[in-house]
Design a protein around this motif. Structure first.
Motif, PDB file in Angstrom:
ATOM      1  N   ALA A  76       0.825  -1.206   0.000  1.00  0.00           N
ATOM      2  CA  ALA A  76       0.000   0.000   0.000  1.00  0.00           C
ATOM      3  C   ALA A  76       0.863   1.262   0.000  1.00  0.00           C
ATOM      4  O   ALA A  76       0.572   2.215  -0.724  1.00  0.00           O
ATOM      5  N   ASP A  77       1.931   1.306   0.796  1.00  0.00           N
ATOM      6  CA  ASP A  77       2.779   2.499   0.851  1.00  0.00           C
ATOM      7  C   ASP A  77       3.460   2.765  -0.487  1.00  0.00           C
ATOM      8  O   ASP A  77       3.539   3.905  -0.940  1.00  0.00           O
ATOM      9  N   ALA A  78       3.944   1.723  -1.146  1.00  0.00           N
ATOM     10  CA  ALA A  78       4.604   1.899  -2.438  1.00  0.00           C
ATOM     11  C   ALA A  78       3.615   2.377  -3.491  1.00  0.00           C
ATOM     12  O   ALA A  78       3.944   3.210  -4.335  1.00  0.00           O
ATOM     13  N   ILE A  79       2.403   1.854  -3.450  1.00  0.00           N
ATOM     14  CA  ILE A  79       1.399   2.251  -4.433  1.00  0.00           C
ATOM     15  C   ILE A  79       0.920   3.672  -4.159  1.00  0.00           C
ATOM     16  O   ILE A  79       0.807   4.494  -5.070  1.00  0.00           O
ATOM     17  N   LEU A  80       0.657   3.992  -2.903  1.00  0.00           N
ATOM     18  CA  LEU A  80       0.153   5.320  -2.563  1.00  0.00           C
ATOM     19  C   LEU A  80       1.228   6.398  -2.678  1.00  0.00           C
ATOM     20  O   LEU A  80       0.906   7.587  -2.689  1.00  0.00           O
ATOM     21  N   ALA A  81       2.481   6.019  -2.800  1.00  0.00           N
ATOM     22  CA  ALA A  81       3.541   7.010  -2.985  1.00  0.00           C
ATOM     23  C   ALA A  81       3.374   7.759  -4.302  1.00  0.00           C
ATOM     24  O   ALA A  81       3.819   8.894  -4.440  1.00  0.00           O
ATOM     25  N   ASN A  82       2.698   7.158  -5.271  1.00  0.00           N
ATOM     26  CA  ASN A  82       2.467   7.793  -6.571  1.00  0.00           C
ATOM     27  C   ASN A  82       1.191   8.625  -6.609  1.00  0.00           C
ATOM     28  O   ASN A  82       0.932   9.295  -7.598  1.00  0.00           O
ATOM     29  N   ALA A  83       0.398   8.580  -5.570  1.00  0.00           N
ATOM     30  CA  ALA A  83      -0.887   9.282  -5.565  1.00  0.00           C
ATOM     31  C   ALA A  83      -0.691  10.777  -5.390  1.00  0.00           C
ATOM     32  O   ALA A  83       0.115  11.210  -4.574  1.00  0.00           O
ATOM     33  N   PRO A  84      -1.441  11.593  -6.142  1.00  0.00           N
ATOM     34  CA  PRO A  84      -1.332  13.037  -5.967  1.00  0.00           C
ATOM     35  C   PRO A  84      -1.901  13.505  -4.631  1.00  0.00           C
ATOM     36  O   PRO A  84      -1.467  14.520  -4.096  1.00  0.00           O
ATOM     37  N   ASP A  85      -2.878  12.792  -4.098  1.00  0.00           N
ATOM     38  CA  ASP A  85      -3.466  13.138  -2.803  1.00  0.00           C
ATOM     39  C   ASP A  85      -3.731  11.841  -2.051  1.00  0.00           C
ATOM     40  O   ASP A  85      -4.284  10.897  -2.578  1.00  0.00           O
ATOM     41  N   ARG A  86      -3.297  11.821  -0.798  1.00  0.00           N
ATOM     42  CA  ARG A  86      -3.430  10.607  -0.006  1.00  0.00           C
ATOM     43  C   ARG A  86      -4.139  10.946   1.294  1.00  0.00           C
ATOM     44  O   ARG A  86      -3.842  11.952   1.933  1.00  0.00           O
ATOM     45  N   GLN A  87      -5.097  10.101   1.667  1.00  0.00           N
ATOM     46  CA  GLN A  87      -5.803  10.274   2.932  1.00  0.00           C
ATOM     47  C   GLN A  87      -5.693   8.968   3.702  1.00  0.00           C
ATOM     48  O   GLN A  87      -6.467   8.040   3.488  1.00  0.00           O
ATOM     49  N   GLY A  88      -4.694   8.878   4.548  1.00  0.00           N
ATOM     50  CA  GLY A  88      -4.430   7.652   5.292  1.00  0.00           C
ATOM     51  C   GLY A  88      -3.928   6.583   4.342  1.00  0.00           C
ATOM     52  O   GLY A  88      -2.947   6.777   3.635  1.00  0.00           O
ATOM     53  N   GLU A  89      -4.628   5.432   4.291  1.00  0.00           N
ATOM     54  CA  GLU A  89      -4.249   4.358   3.378  1.00  0.00           C
ATOM     55  C   GLU A  89      -5.131   4.325   2.129  1.00  0.00           C
ATOM     56  O   GLU A  89      -5.284   3.283   1.497  1.00  0.00           O
ATOM     57  N   TYR A  90      -5.682   5.486   1.755  1.00  0.00           N
ATOM     58  CA  TYR A  90      -6.577   5.559   0.607  1.00  0.00           C
ATOM     59  C   TYR A  90      -6.142   6.689  -0.313  1.00  0.00           C
ATOM     60  O   TYR A  90      -5.466   7.630   0.094  1.00  0.00           O
ATOM     61  N   PHE A  91      -6.573   6.594  -1.579  1.00  0.00           N
ATOM     62  CA  PHE A  91      -6.383   7.694  -2.526  1.00  0.00           C
ATOM     63  C   PHE A  91      -7.338   8.814  -2.184  1.00  0.00           C
ATOM     64  O   PHE A  91      -8.526   8.565  -1.949  1.00  0.00           O
ATOM     65  N   GLY A  92      -6.882  10.033  -2.181  1.00  0.00           N
ATOM     66  CA  GLY A  92      -7.755  11.174  -1.995  1.00  0.00           C
ATOM     67  C   GLY A  92      -8.305  11.627  -3.330  1.00  0.00           C
ATOM     68  O   GLY A  92      -7.561  11.782  -4.293  1.00  0.00           O
ATOM     69  N   VAL A  93      -9.620  11.772  -3.397  1.00  0.00           N
ATOM     70  CA  VAL A  93     -10.264  12.208  -4.640  1.00  0.00           C
ATOM     71  C   VAL A  93     -11.129  13.414  -4.351  1.00  0.00           C
ATOM     72  O   VAL A  93     -11.651  13.576  -3.236  1.00  0.00           O
ATOM     73  N   PRO A  94     -11.312  14.299  -5.337  1.00  0.00           N
ATOM     74  CA  PRO A  94     -12.160  15.474  -5.098  1.00  0.00           C
ATOM     75  C   PRO A  94     -13.619  15.076  -4.964  1.00  0.00           C
ATOM     76  O   PRO A  94     -14.083  14.097  -5.558  1.00  0.00           O
ATOM     77  N   LYS A  95     -14.358  15.854  -4.187  1.00  0.00           N
ATOM     78  CA  LYS A  95     -15.777  15.607  -4.003  1.00  0.00           C
ATOM     79  C   LYS A  95     -16.511  15.988  -5.285  1.00  0.00           C
ATOM     80  O   LYS A  95     -16.323  17.061  -5.824  1.00  0.00           O
ATOM     81  N   VAL A  96     -17.355  15.096  -5.783  1.00  0.00           N
ATOM     82  CA  VAL A  96     -18.060  15.357  -7.033  1.00  0.00           C
ATOM     83  C   VAL A  96     -19.553  15.553  -6.821  1.00  0.00           C
ATOM     84  O   VAL A  96     -20.258  15.994  -7.712  1.00  0.00           O
ATOM     85  N   VAL A  97     -20.090  15.207  -5.660  1.00  0.00           N
ATOM     86  CA  VAL A  97     -21.508  15.361  -5.370  1.00  0.00           C
ATOM     87  C   VAL A  97     -21.627  16.390  -4.252  1.00  0.00           C
ATOM     88  O   VAL A  97     -20.979  16.290  -3.230  1.00  0.00           O
ATOM     89  N   GLU A  98     -22.486  17.358  -4.475  1.00  0.00           N
ATOM     90  CA  GLU A  98     -22.651  18.394  -3.459  1.00  0.00           C
ATOM     91  C   GLU A  98     -23.946  18.256  -2.721  1.00  0.00           C
ATOM     92  O   GLU A  98     -24.873  17.679  -3.137  1.00  0.00           O
TER      93      GLU A  98
END
Length: 98
Positions: A76-98
């Motif tokens: 998980a750490d090696a994979i998430l090292a490439n993520a532009p935004d990280r939230q704990g052990e998950y990929f951070g994504v922008p909110k799309v539903v308001e």
């Protein structure tokens, strides 16, 4: 078996294909040729021939399953090292539903 032009026109109508008179004659020749091949295949003696499925006899046609085990996990750490935004052990994504 040979199909007449009325049957060819009916088949074309059911298939929603518009055929001119010359095309009806050509389609009739092609379809009658195909039916001739089918009649020829039906003459083959298949007594004593075991049914086949997927290139192997039906009795042996069982799916070979591999064990369902994790072979390369815990990265998980090696994979998430490439993520532009990280939230704990998950990929951070922008909110799309308001």
């Amino acid at each position: 078996m040979s199909l007449d032009t009325a049957t060819i026109r009916r088949i074309a109508s059911l298939a929603r294909i518009r055929l001119d008179d010359s095309e009806v004659q050509q389609a009739q020749a092609e379809i009658n040729g195909i039916l001739g091949w089918i009649e020829q295949l039906q003459e083959v003696d298949t007594d004593g021939v075991e049914p086949m499925a997927g290139g192997s006899p039906v009795a042996q046609a069982k799916a070979r399953l591999r064990p369902d085990v994790v072979t390369d996990g815990g990265q998980a750490d090696a994979i998430l090292a490439n993520a532009p935004d990280r939230q704990g052990e998950y990929f951070g994504v922008p909110k799309v539903v308001e």
